[in-house]
Design a protein around this motif. Structure first.
Motif, mmCIF file in Angstrom:
data_model
loop_
_atom_site.group_PDB
_atom_site.id
_atom_site.type_symbol
_atom_site.label_atom_id
_atom_site.label_comp_id
_atom_site.label_asym_id
_atom_site.label_seq_id
_atom_site.Cartn_x
_atom_site.Cartn_y
_atom_site.Cartn_z
ATOM 1 N N ARG A 164 -7.324 10.118 1.285
ATOM 2 C CA ARG A 164 -7.838 8.986 0.510
ATOM 3 C C ARG A 164 -9.366 8.966 0.417
ATOM 4 O O ARG A 164 -9.927 8.056 -0.174
ATOM 5 C CB ARG A 164 -7.345 7.685 1.147
ATOM 6 C CG ARG A 164 -5.868 7.439 0.909
ATOM 7 C CD ARG A 164 -5.344 6.239 1.653
ATOM 8 N NE ARG A 164 -4.005 5.885 1.176
ATOM 9 C CZ ARG A 164 -3.127 5.164 1.850
ATOM 10 N NH1 ARG A 164 -3.429 4.702 3.051
ATOM 11 N NH2 ARG A 164 -1.938 4.909 1.337
ATOM 12 N N CYS B 74 -10.140 13.120 -2.549
ATOM 13 C CA CYS B 74 -9.406 12.265 -3.482
ATOM 14 C C CYS B 74 -10.240 12.102 -4.746
ATOM 15 O O CYS B 74 -11.398 11.687 -4.688
ATOM 16 C CB CYS B 74 -9.135 10.898 -2.845
ATOM 17 S SG CYS B 74 -8.250 9.748 -3.929
ATOM 18 N N SER C 92 -5.361 6.834 -2.659
ATOM 19 C CA SER C 92 -6.039 5.629 -2.188
ATOM 20 C C SER C 92 -5.376 4.372 -2.737
ATOM 21 O O SER C 92 -5.605 3.270 -2.250
ATOM 22 C CB SER C 92 -7.520 5.652 -2.583
ATOM 23 O OG SER C 92 -7.676 5.466 -3.975
#
Length: 361
Positions: free
Chosen positions: A206, A213, A248
């Motif tokens: 995340r 990410c 995320s």
């Protein structure tokens, strides 16, 4: 990029796989034997063939279908590679054509391999400790544990290697101008190598600041997986799938292979049968809507997270609480001395997806 961390504590191997959209054709999967394979498109000195052959994602599927161990899956892939070659368009778009060579991370609870390929030629390294990353660049150097029998003679015939210097696979087969950034999350993993958990892996996936990410107009991490492969064969392998873009803003949901596992239509792309543009000649003249129900529900959730701060915070809190419950339940299974009852987890992923969609609605 794709990463593996081999935990020196005699409990698990863990692999963490992230698939950014810019890694065209990147694929990942696991099978009931605890074999996990990740694939990345790589830049090589020799471009992949444009004629239709086996794509990297085809070889992932076939390796998982036929391999009961990491080494068996590797042998399947290289045998098919030599027989059929690799090539073809990774785009489902007749107006764009992109073909790539492939790298693979192949893991089970007992061993891990990195396999890198150029055409039908290949080299592989067995990984025994630490953190390993594969990305868009060739990474294997002089430590090669298995290779195509004609790999070095082919390199010599192309004038890429004299035969006098030590053979360095990456140097020989990489393009001269290959200076791409690689493995942006490897440092994070190495710093936390002594205390890596599933949550550690999820947090790294995340991490937008590091570039692991990606969520931009041009690129998007399209799916992520964390797999726990216990060395204790009495414990089940547990795979945490998002099934949706941008980790995320996604929930990692647990899945365990058992007999009679319940299928999850809400996380399956629609089937178009003989009307699928992939089956028609010429191929890919149109692009159908392949979004499944979970994907569509998640699109709504992402829009809320982006546009409504108050409602978005509430939704994110709910998502993380749902994810936490799943992580805690799986940790209890891993630490339990009782044998796993397959009937208790056959509906596991189905129920998680169903609950997630209900929260989104």
């Amino acid at each position: 990029c794709t990463y593996i961390s081999i935990d020196q504590v005699p409990r698990t191997h863990a692999i963490v796989i992230s698939r950014p959209a810019w890694l065209w054709g990147a694929e990942m999967g696991a099978n009931e034997h605890g074999v996990c394979i990740a694939n990345e498109a790589i830049n090589a000195r020799e471009p992949a063939a444009e004629t239709e052959a086996l794509l990297g994602m085809d070889l992932v599927r076939l390796g998982l279908e036929r391999g009961a161990t990491a080494k068996e899956a590797l042998d399947v892939i290289v045998a098919l590679l030599e027989e059929h070659g690799q090539g073809g368009n990774y785009y489902e778009d007749a107006n764009s054509y992109h073909s790539f060579q492939s790298a693979y991370l192949i893991v089970d609870s007992g061993e891990a391999w990195v396999l890198e390929t150029v055409g039908k030629y290949w080299a592989a390294e067995r990984i025994t400790e630490g953190v390993k990353c594969i990305c868009n660049q060739l990474s294997l150097m002089t430590k090669i544990d298995a290779e195509h029998p004609e790999l070095r003679s082919y390199a010599q015939s192309q004038g890429w290697w004299t035969g006098e210097d030590e053979f360095n696979f990456s140097e020989v087969f990489s393009p001269a101008d290959d200076h791409l950034a690689c493995c942006s999350g490897k440092d994070s993993l190495e710093k936390r190598e002594e205390s890596i958990t599933v949550q550690t892996m999820i947090d790294i996936l995340r991490d937008k600041a590091s570039g692991v990410c990606i969520d931009s107009e041009s690129f998007l991490t399209t799916a992520s997986v964390v797999s726990v492969l216990p060395q204790n064969r009495s414990s089940p392998c547990i795979h945490y799938f998002t099934g949706t873009p941008d980790p995320s803003r996604s929930i990692f949901k647990p899945f365990i292979f058992v007999d009679d596992v319940k299928l999850v239509p809400k996380a399956q792309s629609p089937c178009f049968g003989d009307d699928d543009p992939a089956k028609k000649e010429p191929r890919f003249q149109e692009k159908p809507d392949r979004r499944h129900e979970l994907y569509k529900a998640h699109e709504w959730a992402r829009a809320v997270l982006e546009s409504d701060e108050e409602q978005g915070q509430k939704l994110r809190k709910t998502m993380l609480e749902l994810e936490k419950q799943g992580l805690e339940a799986m940790e209890e299974i891993l630490t339990s001395n009782d044998p796993l009852d397959p009937t208790e987890v056959g509906d596991l992923f189905y129920d998680c997806v169903d609950t997630e969609i209900k929260f989104f609605k």
